[in-house]
Design a protein around this motif. Structure first.
Motif, short mmCIF file in Angstrom:
data_model
loop_
_atom_site.label_atom_id
_atom_site.label_comp_id
_atom_site.label_asym_id
_atom_site.label_seq_id
_atom_site.Cartn_x
_atom_site.Cartn_y
_atom_site.Cartn_z
N UNK A 23 31.65 44.82 40.56
CA UNK A 23 32.91 44.48 39.90
C UNK A 23 32.76 43.19 39.10
N UNK A 24 32.14 42.19 39.70
CA UNK A 24 31.94 40.92 39.00
C UNK A 24 30.97 41.08 37.84
N UNK A 25 29.97 41.94 37.97
CA UNK A 25 29.04 42.20 36.87
C UNK A 25 29.80 42.81 35.69
N UNK A 65 41.68 33.62 34.15
CA UNK A 65 41.34 34.69 35.09
C UNK A 65 40.40 34.12 36.14
N UNK A 66 40.72 34.33 37.42
CA UNK A 66 39.86 33.86 38.51
C UNK A 66 39.02 35.05 38.97
N UNK A 67 37.71 34.95 38.75
CA UNK A 67 36.78 36.02 39.09
C UNK A 67 36.04 35.64 40.36
N UNK A 68 36.03 36.56 41.33
CA UNK A 68 35.35 36.32 42.60
C UNK A 68 34.93 37.67 43.17
N UNK A 69 34.03 37.64 44.16
CA UNK A 69 33.60 38.88 44.80
C UNK A 69 34.77 39.46 45.58
N UNK A 70 35.16 40.69 45.27
CA UNK A 70 36.30 41.28 45.98
C UNK A 70 35.95 41.56 47.44
N UNK A 71 36.98 41.54 48.27
CA UNK A 71 36.76 41.86 49.68
C UNK A 71 36.24 43.27 49.78
N UNK A 72 35.46 43.64 50.73
CA UNK A 72 35.04 42.91 51.92
C UNK A 72 33.82 42.02 51.71
N UNK A 73 33.34 41.90 50.47
CA UNK A 73 32.15 41.10 50.20
C UNK A 73 32.40 39.60 50.36
N UNK A 74 33.61 39.15 50.04
CA UNK A 74 33.92 37.72 50.05
C UNK A 74 34.20 37.21 51.45
N UNK A 75 33.81 35.97 51.70
CA UNK A 75 34.10 35.33 52.99
C UNK A 75 35.48 34.69 52.92
N UNK A 128 42.77 46.68 37.11
CA UNK A 128 43.70 45.56 36.85
C UNK A 128 42.93 44.27 36.62
N UNK A 129 41.89 44.03 37.42
CA UNK A 129 41.07 42.82 37.25
C UNK A 129 40.39 42.83 35.89
N UNK A 130 39.86 43.98 35.49
CA UNK A 130 39.18 44.07 34.20
C UNK A 130 40.15 43.84 33.05
N UNK A 131 41.35 44.41 33.14
CA UNK A 131 42.35 44.19 32.09
C UNK A 131 42.72 42.72 31.99
N UNK A 132 42.87 42.05 33.14
CA UNK A 132 43.21 40.62 33.14
C UNK A 132 42.07 39.80 32.55
N UNK A 133 40.84 40.18 32.86
CA UNK A 133 39.67 39.48 32.33
C UNK A 133 39.58 39.66 30.81
N UNK A 144 40.41 32.12 29.30
CA UNK A 144 39.28 31.47 29.97
C UNK A 144 39.10 32.04 31.36
N UNK A 145 37.92 31.80 31.94
CA UNK A 145 37.57 32.36 33.24
C UNK A 145 37.09 31.25 34.17
N UNK A 146 37.56 31.30 35.42
CA UNK A 146 36.99 30.48 36.49
C UNK A 146 36.27 31.46 37.40
N UNK A 147 34.94 31.32 37.51
CA UNK A 147 34.13 32.23 38.33
C UNK A 147 33.73 31.52 39.61
N UNK A 148 34.10 32.11 40.76
CA UNK A 148 33.71 31.57 42.06
C UNK A 148 32.37 32.22 42.40
N UNK A 149 31.28 31.49 42.17
CA UNK A 149 29.93 32.06 42.25
C UNK A 149 29.36 31.87 43.65
N UNK A 150 29.04 33.00 44.27
CA UNK A 150 28.44 33.06 45.59
C UNK A 150 27.39 34.17 45.56
#
Length: 190
Positions: A109-111, A21-31, A85-90, A95-101
């Motif tokens: 959502x990421x919390x 699962x790829x975890x990242x800040x959902x838009x509009x927060x993400x660049x 959907x993201x939570x179910x996938x998580x 395993x998880x890859x977290x894109x930390x920014x």
């Protein structure tokens, strides 16, 4: 039972479990750079192949990464449905890859996703499943110029931006990548 409950609420999508699962800040927060790293890491992980059988030149392609932008596309327009959907996938990943920014750290959502991993890792005594859920943190940091990197903390430690409890005892140290997107660096991180 879950799909019946979903249909009763008018939800027509379902997640396809994937190992990562790829975890990242959902838009509009993400660049743009954060989203580009997410997509490149997911694409690179999805290029994995099984071992070739005798007489075959290549093994079968295996899709390993679950990234909401790739899995859901425009099927899900509701922010709440996408979050579910993201939570179910998580909750179903290996395993998880977290894109930390900074946006990842601030995202509710990421919390929630981090909490889901912590609960899965917790022993049955405290309500968890005792699962081994490895987490790889990819820390995206700002470039200052001339190869010098800015830090999110005064210590300069890349782990300083990683939220407490995200990484477990057996997880690798964070991978640091520059904020300016570089596809070769993203592929190497994957």
């Amino acid at each position: 039972r879950e799909s019946r409950a979903r249909r009763a609420k008018g939800v027509t999508w379902s997640t396809t479990p994937k190992p990562i699962f790829v975890s990242y800040a959902p838009t509009p927060d993400a660049t743009f750079a954060e989203l580009a790293y997410c997509k490149k890491i997911a694409e690179t992980l999805d290029e994995a192949r099984t071992v070739a059988e005798p007489g075959e030149s290549r093994g079968e392609r295996v899709r390993l990464a679950w990234l909401d932008a790739s899995e859901l596309g425009t099927l899900v327009t509701s922010t709440d449905e996408r979050a579910l959907a993201r939570l179910e996938a998580c909750e179903s990943c290996a395993g998880v890859v977290a894109i930390v920014t900074p946006a990842y750290v601030a995202s509710s959502q990421c919390a929630t996703e981090r909490d889901a991993v912590r609960i899965r890792r917790a022993s049955g005594i405290v309500g968890g499943e005792g699962d081994e859920v490895p987490v790889v943190a990819v820390v995206v940091r700002d470039d200052v110029g001339d190869g010098e990197e800015a830090t999110s903390s005064s210590s300069g430690d890349p782990a300083a931006i990683v939220p407490e409890g995200l990484l477990g005892a057996g997880d690798p140290p964070p991978i640091v990548v520059p904020r300016v997107y570089d596809p070769s660096i993203a592929a190497e991180a994957a």
